[in-house]
Scaffold this motif. Structure first.
Motif, mmCIF file in Angstrom:
data_model
loop_
_atom_site.group_PDB
_atom_site.id
_atom_site.type_symbol
_atom_site.label_atom_id
_atom_site.label_comp_id
_atom_site.label_asym_id
_atom_site.label_seq_id
_atom_site.Cartn_x
_atom_site.Cartn_y
_atom_site.Cartn_z
ATOM 1 N N ALA A 14 -26.051 101.099 66.712
ATOM 2 C CA ALA A 14 -27.255 100.334 66.348
ATOM 3 C C ALA A 14 -27.591 100.548 64.875
ATOM 4 O O ALA A 14 -27.971 99.597 64.167
ATOM 5 N N ALA A 15 -27.443 101.775 64.400
ATOM 6 C CA ALA A 15 -27.714 102.059 62.983
ATOM 7 C C ALA A 15 -26.725 101.320 62.087
ATOM 8 O O ALA A 15 -27.102 100.801 61.028
ATOM 9 N N LYS A 16 -25.452 101.280 62.509
ATOM 10 C CA LYS A 16 -24.453 100.547 61.723
ATOM 11 C C LYS A 16 -24.772 99.059 61.685
ATOM 12 O O LYS A 16 -24.658 98.413 60.645
ATOM 13 N N SER A 21 -26.829 94.480 58.738
ATOM 14 C CA SER A 21 -27.787 93.380 58.638
ATOM 15 C C SER A 21 -28.600 93.482 57.344
ATOM 16 O O SER A 21 -28.834 92.476 56.659
ATOM 17 N N LEU A 22 -29.039 94.669 57.001
ATOM 18 C CA LEU A 22 -29.793 94.870 55.755
ATOM 19 C C LEU A 22 -28.934 94.548 54.531
ATOM 20 O O LEU A 22 -29.418 93.924 53.577
ATOM 21 N N LEU A 23 -27.681 94.974 54.562
ATOM 22 C CA LEU A 23 -26.783 94.678 53.446
ATOM 23 C C LEU A 23 -26.540 93.175 53.312
ATOM 24 O O LEU A 23 -26.519 92.633 52.207
ATOM 25 N N ALA A 24 -26.369 92.486 54.427
ATOM 26 C CA ALA A 24 -26.145 91.035 54.386
ATOM 27 C C ALA A 24 -27.380 90.322 53.841
ATOM 28 O O ALA A 24 -27.268 89.405 53.013
ATOM 29 N N THR A 25 -28.559 90.742 54.279
ATOM 30 C CA THR A 25 -29.792 90.135 53.770
ATOM 31 C C THR A 25 -29.960 90.420 52.286
ATOM 32 O O THR A 25 -30.320 89.532 51.508
#
Length: 132
Positions: A14-16, A21-25
């Motif tokens: 889940a952390a990965k 997701s944060l990196l993509a955003t």
């Protein structure tokens, strides 16, 4: 029960996913910011070139018009013609300077990026509030 099925592994997965997701955003927002900067640079170069050319043409036109007015009234009202021409030019210049200062104070740099980042923050806060 194998170690890959345990709660620690699920938490790690889940952390990965969250980090991905944060990196993509972040990458999307960075690309938007770069695109906006490139568009702003192109707009600024075009604006400066057109402003410079229009200033040159306006100065030549105003000089010619002022000379025409002064020559036309040379015999009868030369000082009045010079004073009125100077007053019109000074008043017009002051008005244009005030307008330019108003336009320069308007924030436009990265406006879309800032709007999307604010929207992202609101969505995260609403998700957090919904979970509480």
């Amino acid at each position: 029960m194998s170690a890959s099925q345990g709660p620690a592994q699920r938490l790690f997965d889940a952390a990965k996913r969250l980090l991905g997701s944060l990196l993509a955003t972040g990458e999307t927002r960075l690309r938007l910011a770069v695109l906006e900067l490139e568009e702003e640079r192109a707009r600024l170069v075009t604006l400066l070139m057109m402003a410079g050319l229009s200033l040159i043409l306006l100065l030549l036109g105003l000089g010619t018009l002022t000379a025409l007015v002064i020559v036309a009234f040379w015999d009868s009202h030369r000082l009045t013609a010079i004073a009125v021409s100077a007053g019109v030019l000074l008043f017009g210049g002051a008005g244009l300077a005030a307008w330019v200062m108003h336009l320069a104070r308007r924030p436009t740099l990265l406006a879309s990026t800032l709007k999307h980042l604010a929207l992202d923050r609101e969505l995260v806060e609403s998700q957090r509030d919904a979970q509480e």
